[in-house]
Design a protein around this motif. Structure first.
Motif, short mmCIF file in Angstrom:
data_model
loop_
_atom_site.label_atom_id
_atom_site.label_comp_id
_atom_site.label_asym_id
_atom_site.label_seq_id
_atom_site.Cartn_x
_atom_site.Cartn_y
_atom_site.Cartn_z
N MET A 12 35.75 40.17 26.72
CA MET A 12 34.71 40.75 27.54
C MET A 12 33.40 40.88 26.76
O MET A 12 32.64 41.82 26.92
N SER A 13 33.16 39.89 25.89
CA SER A 13 31.94 39.93 25.09
C SER A 13 30.77 39.30 25.82
O SER A 13 29.71 39.14 25.24
N GLY A 14 30.95 38.95 27.06
CA GLY A 14 29.84 38.44 27.85
C GLY A 14 29.91 36.95 28.06
O GLY A 14 29.38 36.19 27.25
N PRO A 15 30.56 36.48 29.10
CA PRO A 15 30.62 35.05 29.36
C PRO A 15 29.22 34.50 29.58
O PRO A 15 28.37 35.15 30.16
N ALA A 16 28.99 33.32 29.06
CA ALA A 16 27.66 32.72 29.11
C ALA A 16 27.23 32.40 30.53
O ALA A 16 26.06 32.51 30.87
N ASP A 17 28.15 32.03 31.39
CA ASP A 17 27.76 31.57 32.72
C ASP A 17 28.88 31.89 33.70
O ASP A 17 30.03 31.62 33.43
N TRP A 18 28.56 32.45 34.88
CA TRP A 18 29.58 32.82 35.85
C TRP A 18 30.38 31.63 36.32
O TRP A 18 31.54 31.76 36.68
N ARG A 19 29.80 30.43 36.34
CA ARG A 19 30.51 29.25 36.81
C ARG A 19 31.74 28.95 35.94
O ARG A 19 32.73 28.43 36.42
N SER A 20 31.68 29.30 34.66
CA SER A 20 32.81 29.06 33.78
C SER A 20 33.99 29.95 34.14
O SER A 20 35.11 29.66 33.76
N LEU A 21 33.75 31.02 34.89
CA LEU A 21 34.80 31.94 35.28
C LEU A 21 35.50 31.53 36.57
O LEU A 21 36.59 32.00 36.85
N GLN A 22 34.87 30.67 37.37
CA GLN A 22 35.40 30.36 38.69
C GLN A 22 36.84 29.88 38.68
O GLN A 22 37.59 30.20 39.57
N HIS A 23 37.22 29.13 37.70
CA HIS A 23 38.57 28.55 37.70
C HIS A 23 39.47 29.24 36.68
O HIS A 23 40.57 28.79 36.42
N HIS A 24 39.01 30.31 36.14
CA HIS A 24 39.83 31.06 35.19
C HIS A 24 41.04 31.63 35.92
O HIS A 24 40.95 32.08 37.06
N GLU A 25 42.16 31.64 35.27
CA GLU A 25 43.41 32.11 35.88
C GLU A 25 43.30 33.52 36.45
O GLU A 25 43.80 33.79 37.54
N SER A 26 42.63 34.41 35.75
CA SER A 26 42.48 35.79 36.23
C SER A 26 41.73 35.85 37.55
O SER A 26 42.09 36.60 38.44
N VAL A 27 40.68 35.05 37.64
CA VAL A 27 39.89 35.02 38.89
C VAL A 27 40.75 34.52 40.04
O VAL A 27 40.73 35.08 41.13
N GLU A 28 41.51 33.49 39.78
CA GLU A 28 42.39 32.94 40.82
C GLU A 28 43.43 33.96 41.26
O GLU A 28 43.74 34.09 42.44
N GLN A 29 43.98 34.70 40.30
CA GLN A 29 44.99 35.70 40.63
C GLN A 29 44.39 36.83 41.47
O GLN A 29 45.00 37.26 42.45
N ILE A 30 43.21 37.29 41.10
CA ILE A 30 42.56 38.35 41.88
C ILE A 30 42.20 37.84 43.26
O ILE A 30 42.38 38.55 44.27
N ASP A 31 41.71 36.60 43.36
CA ASP A 31 41.41 36.03 44.68
C ASP A 31 42.66 35.97 45.55
O ASP A 31 42.62 36.29 46.74
N LEU A 32 43.77 35.58 44.96
CA LEU A 32 45.04 35.52 45.69
C LEU A 32 45.46 36.92 46.13
O LEU A 32 45.89 37.12 47.28
N LEU A 33 45.29 37.89 45.28
CA LEU A 33 45.62 39.27 45.61
C LEU A 33 44.74 39.77 46.77
O LEU A 33 45.23 40.42 47.70
N ILE A 34 43.46 39.45 46.73
CA ILE A 34 42.54 39.87 47.80
C ILE A 34 42.92 39.23 49.13
O ILE A 34 42.96 39.91 50.16
N ARG A 35 43.22 37.93 49.11
CA ARG A 35 43.62 37.26 50.36
C ARG A 35 44.92 37.84 50.90
O ARG A 35 45.07 38.06 52.11
N THR A 36 45.87 38.11 50.01
CA THR A 36 47.15 38.69 50.43
C THR A 36 46.94 40.08 51.01
O THR A 36 47.48 40.40 52.07
N ALA A 37 46.14 40.89 50.32
CA ALA A 37 45.85 42.25 50.80
C ALA A 37 45.19 42.21 52.18
O ALA A 37 45.50 43.02 53.05
N HIS A 38 44.30 41.25 52.38
CA HIS A 38 43.63 41.13 53.68
C HIS A 38 44.64 40.83 54.80
O HIS A 38 44.62 41.47 55.85
N LEU A 39 45.54 39.89 54.55
CA LEU A 39 46.54 39.54 55.57
C LEU A 39 47.51 40.70 55.84
O LEU A 39 47.91 40.93 56.98
N ILE A 40 47.87 41.42 54.79
CA ILE A 40 48.74 42.59 54.97
C ILE A 40 48.01 43.65 55.78
O ILE A 40 48.58 44.25 56.70
#
Length: 190
Positions: A12-40
């Motif tokens: 968490m020292s400051g990613p240089a660019d938000w685009r580098s985070l788009q495909h990060h595993e953590s982002v994908e997991q949170i996106d999946l959690l958000i979609r699941t929570a929405h459907l529930i």
């Protein structure tokens, strides 16, 4: 190079660019959690609507009902639901008008008023819990008992982390305003 980028994000020292985070595993997991929570949430709200109650009222009834000994104050309810006291005040006024809750003087501190679920509110809460249980069983039917225990543990850990970050407002400190798609400005949404 990818290892270095991942290390920067993890620390968490400051990613240089938000685009580098788009495909990060953590982002994908949170996106999946958000979609699941929405459907529930959609599935639960459909069952709640049959009983003419919404998710917020259900949550409020459940919290107030669980705090039985000294009664539940509006500030305690606001804190437990992650809402402002002014929002809770409006909610309680409406629920009181619908005879689901009452405000009474605290037995422990005569200066305070506490919330209590009425008989009508208690009956509604029991019906909603029954519907909630049926929908929950259907949604979790594909998981084994061991998977459910693991899921519970993981969700508890994630919830604890989210509460800590929210209380410390680390979201704002960690991610300063950027040119990315979701700049953080001011206080995070509740």
């Amino acid at each position: 190079m990818e290892q270095e980028s991942s290390t920067k994000f993890d620390a968490m020292s400051g990613p240089a660019d938000w685009r580098s985070l788009q495909h990060h595993e953590s982002v994908e997991q949170i996106d999946l959690l958000i979609r699941t929570a929405h459907l529930i949430r959609v599935a639960l709200n459909q069952s709640f609507s049959q009983l003419e109650i919404n998710e917020v009222r259900y949550s409020a009834l459940k919290v107030i009902d669980s705090v039985t000994e000294a009664g539940c104050s509006q500030s305690e309810l606001a804190r437990k639901l992650g809402q402002s006291e002014s929002n809770i005040c409006t909610l309680i006024e409406r629920m009181e008008g619908d005879q689901l809750v009452i405000r009474r003087q605290s037995q422990k501190d005569r200066r305070k008023r506490v919330l209590e679920v009425t008989e009508q509110g208690a009956q509604l809460l029991e019906r909603v819990k029954t519907f909630h249980g049926i929908v929950s069983q259907r949604l979790l039917a594909s998981l084994s008992a061991d998977q459910r225990r693991q899921l519970n543990g993981m969700l508890q850990s994630l919830l604890k982390t989210a509460h800590i970050q929210r209380s410390q407002r680390e979201t704002v400190k960690t991610f300063p305003d950027t040119d990315g798609p979701f700049p953080f400005q001011g206080t995070p949404a509740a």
